[in-house]
Design a protein around this motif. Sequence first.
Motif, mmCIF file in Angstrom:
data_model
loop_
_atom_site.group_PDB
_atom_site.id
_atom_site.type_symbol
_atom_site.label_atom_id
_atom_site.label_comp_id
_atom_site.label_asym_id
_atom_site.label_seq_id
_atom_site.Cartn_x
_atom_site.Cartn_y
_atom_site.Cartn_z
ATOM 1 N N MET A 178 0.836 -1.199 0.000
ATOM 2 C CA MET A 178 0.000 0.000 0.000
ATOM 3 C C MET A 178 0.878 1.259 0.000
ATOM 4 O O MET A 178 0.606 2.218 -0.722
ATOM 5 C CB MET A 178 -0.920 0.007 1.217
ATOM 6 N N VAL A 179 1.926 1.233 0.805
ATOM 7 C CA VAL A 179 2.846 2.378 0.855
ATOM 8 C C VAL A 179 3.559 2.535 -0.484
ATOM 9 O O VAL A 179 3.713 3.647 -1.002
ATOM 10 C CB VAL A 179 3.851 2.197 2.007
ATOM 11 N N ALA A 180 4.003 1.426 -1.058
ATOM 12 C CA ALA A 180 4.711 1.488 -2.343
ATOM 13 C C ALA A 180 3.814 2.048 -3.437
ATOM 14 O O ALA A 180 4.253 2.846 -4.277
ATOM 15 C CB ALA A 180 5.217 0.096 -2.725
ATOM 16 N N ALA A 181 2.541 1.644 -3.457
ATOM 17 C CA ALA A 181 1.623 2.136 -4.477
ATOM 18 C C ALA A 181 1.414 3.637 -4.354
ATOM 19 O O ALA A 181 1.335 4.350 -5.364
ATOM 20 C CB ALA A 181 0.290 1.402 -4.374
ATOM 21 N N GLN A 182 1.337 4.136 -3.116
ATOM 22 C CA GLN A 182 1.181 5.580 -2.928
ATOM 23 C C GLN A 182 2.427 6.329 -3.408
ATOM 24 O O GLN A 182 2.317 7.374 -4.060
ATOM 25 C CB GLN A 182 0.923 5.889 -1.448
ATOM 26 N N ARG A 183 3.594 5.809 -3.112
ATOM 27 C CA ARG A 183 4.837 6.423 -3.598
ATOM 28 C C ARG A 183 4.867 6.445 -5.119
ATOM 29 O O ARG A 183 5.254 7.447 -5.740
ATOM 30 C CB ARG A 183 6.059 5.640 -3.102
ATOM 31 N N TYR A 184 4.466 5.339 -5.704
ATOM 32 C CA TYR A 184 4.471 5.245 -7.160
ATOM 33 C C TYR A 184 3.542 6.288 -7.766
ATOM 34 O O TYR A 184 3.901 6.989 -8.725
ATOM 35 C CB TYR A 184 4.051 3.837 -7.588
ATOM 36 N N ASP A 186 2.432 9.114 -6.420
ATOM 37 C CA ASP A 186 2.978 10.460 -6.227
ATOM 38 C C ASP A 186 3.997 10.788 -7.317
ATOM 39 O O ASP A 186 3.983 11.872 -7.904
ATOM 40 C CB ASP A 186 3.652 10.573 -4.851
ATOM 41 N N ALA A 187 4.890 9.847 -7.573
ATOM 42 C CA ALA A 187 5.928 10.079 -8.576
ATOM 43 C C ALA A 187 5.321 10.185 -9.972
ATOM 44 O O ALA A 187 5.746 11.014 -10.787
ATOM 45 C CB ALA A 187 6.967 8.954 -8.532
ATOM 46 N N ALA A 188 4.322 9.358 -10.264
ATOM 47 C CA ALA A 188 3.679 9.407 -11.581
ATOM 48 C C ALA A 188 2.951 10.734 -11.782
ATOM 49 O O ALA A 188 3.003 11.327 -12.869
ATOM 50 C CB ALA A 188 2.710 8.234 -11.726
ATOM 51 N N PHE A 189 2.299 11.223 -10.737
ATOM 52 C CA PHE A 189 1.611 12.513 -10.849
ATOM 53 C C PHE A 189 2.635 13.626 -11.069
ATOM 54 O O PHE A 189 2.427 14.522 -11.896
ATOM 55 C CB PHE A 189 0.800 12.805 -9.590
ATOM 56 N N ALA A 190 3.737 13.583 -10.307
ATOM 57 C CA ALA A 190 4.770 14.612 -10.464
ATOM 58 C C ALA A 190 5.347 14.585 -11.877
ATOM 59 O O ALA A 190 5.603 15.640 -12.476
ATOM 60 C CB ALA A 190 5.878 14.399 -9.427
ATOM 61 N N ARG A 191 5.542 13.401 -12.421
ATOM 62 C CA ARG A 191 6.085 13.287 -13.781
ATOM 63 C C ARG A 191 5.132 13.902 -14.802
ATOM 64 O O ARG A 191 5.572 14.624 -15.713
ATOM 65 C CB ARG A 191 6.338 11.809 -14.105
ATOM 66 N N THR A 192 3.836 13.663 -14.655
ATOM 67 C CA THR A 192 2.870 14.240 -15.587
ATOM 68 C C THR A 192 2.805 15.753 -15.442
ATOM 69 O O THR A 192 2.721 16.481 -16.438
ATOM 70 C CB THR A 192 1.478 13.627 -15.366
ATOM 71 N N ASP A 216 5.555 17.482 2.602
ATOM 72 C CA ASP A 216 6.681 16.810 3.253
ATOM 73 C C ASP A 216 7.209 15.630 2.462
ATOM 74 O O ASP A 216 8.404 15.357 2.462
ATOM 75 C CB ASP A 216 6.329 16.388 4.686
ATOM 76 N N ARG A 217 6.312 14.910 1.718
ATOM 77 C CA ARG A 217 6.802 13.723 1.025
ATOM 78 C C ARG A 217 6.057 13.391 -0.255
ATOM 79 O O ARG A 217 6.371 12.386 -0.895
ATOM 80 C CB ARG A 217 6.742 12.514 1.973
ATOM 81 N N ALA A 218 5.070 14.179 -0.645
ATOM 82 C CA ALA A 218 4.253 13.827 -1.804
ATOM 83 C C ALA A 218 4.627 14.671 -3.018
ATOM 84 O O ALA A 218 5.792 15.053 -3.187
ATOM 85 C CB ALA A 218 2.769 13.935 -1.449
ATOM 86 N N VAL A 219 3.662 14.962 -3.881
ATOM 87 C CA VAL A 219 3.966 15.588 -5.169
ATOM 88 C C VAL A 219 4.697 16.921 -5.037
ATOM 89 O O VAL A 219 5.711 17.139 -5.714
ATOM 90 C CB VAL A 219 2.675 15.741 -6.005
ATOM 91 N N PRO A 220 4.257 17.849 -4.173
ATOM 92 C CA PRO A 220 4.987 19.131 -4.090
ATOM 93 C C PRO A 220 6.442 18.957 -3.661
ATOM 94 O O PRO A 220 7.329 19.671 -4.151
ATOM 95 C CB PRO A 220 4.192 19.919 -3.042
ATOM 96 N N ALA A 221 6.697 18.026 -2.747
ATOM 97 C CA ALA A 221 8.074 17.798 -2.309
ATOM 98 C C ALA A 221 8.945 17.310 -3.460
ATOM 99 O O ALA A 221 10.083 17.760 -3.637
ATOM 100 C CB ALA A 221 8.098 16.794 -1.161
ATOM 101 N N LEU A 222 8.415 16.393 -4.254
ATOM 102 C CA LEU A 222 9.165 15.902 -5.404
ATOM 103 C C LEU A 222 9.423 17.013 -6.409
ATOM 104 O O LEU A 222 10.544 17.176 -6.913
ATOM 105 C CB LEU A 222 8.389 14.766 -6.075
ATOM 106 N N LEU A 223 8.405 17.796 -6.696
ATOM 107 C CA LEU A 223 8.547 18.859 -7.690
ATOM 108 C C LEU A 223 9.554 19.908 -7.246
ATOM 109 O O LEU A 223 10.334 20.426 -8.064
ATOM 110 C CB LEU A 223 7.190 19.507 -7.949
ATOM 111 N N ARG A 224 9.563 20.241 -5.978
ATOM 112 C CA ARG A 224 10.483 21.274 -5.496
ATOM 113 C C ARG A 224 11.932 20.822 -5.591
ATOM 114 O O ARG A 224 12.821 21.645 -5.830
ATOM 115 C CB ARG A 224 10.129 21.645 -4.051
ATOM 116 N N LYS A 225 12.180 19.558 -5.390
ATOM 117 C CA LYS A 225 13.550 19.064 -5.501
ATOM 118 C C LYS A 225 13.981 18.911 -6.953
ATOM 119 O O LYS A 225 15.147 19.095 -7.282
ATOM 120 C CB LYS A 225 13.689 17.730 -4.747
#
Length: 271
Positions: A178-184, A186-192, A216-225
């Motif tokens: 379940m945690v892995a799917a949420q991470r996946y 988040d990353a897929a949304f950030a990529r789009t 802290d750990r979802a789409v905005p965090a990925l995009l900012r980095k």
Amino acid sequence: MKSVLAALLSLTLISPAHAEEISADALDHITGDIVVLGEIHDNPTHHLNQARAVAAIKPKAVVFEMLSPEQAAKITPALLQDEKALDQALGWEQAGWPDFAIYYPIFKALGAARIYGAAEPRDVVRSAMTTPLPEVFGPDAARYGLDQPYPDALQKQLEAEAQEDHCNALPVKLLPGMVAAQRYRDAAFARTVQQAYKDTGGPVVLIAGSGHARTDRAVPALLRKLDPDAKIVSIGQIETAPDAPASPDQPFDDWIVTPPTPRDDPCAAFK
């Protein structure tokens, strides 16, 4: 080079100093290169707030968690004017989302925005629960931190949250998936979102659940980095009872608190 995961873990798990609860009126003045608008999926007020923000931002592109790329490609200016026809063309009900009528105000507010679908195929998301994420995500996995596991403490915290979200009814062996799917996702949304920003130059809006809007750990965090020069704004929406005390700090840049929408007991299906 410092990995995205390491950078994310260096973030504090509280809101930035400027973060605060805001009113819906503040949505008329939101600006940013990328704006993540969170929601609780079945709350009609949240979608009215998102529509208000989209109308104010006038984005060049809007990315929907709820749409696949194939669904997004079906949308035409004529369909946007016809709620029933758009609902049918998208197969919205079959996809399992709440009533299309509560989402339609967002579509009405799109104007000339280009529409992107960020939903991944269900079989791919399921495979992310059991297959190493780099194999599922592809060659860009390291850019999104998916090549590294979460630290044990964070992993256990997220597994506990997933269990609570599912009424403490899940087999323990399913929780890591379940945690892995949420991470996946988040990353897929950030990529789009990144692709939409590259294609249009922004502003770009992402419509997604508030869990994906966490700073802290979802789409905005990925995009900012991944793009420190872009102005990323995250607006979360949460529920609390009308007589509840003021909400504590939340993991968003700003957030809106609404009364809960009436709903059946979500745990009834697990009893």
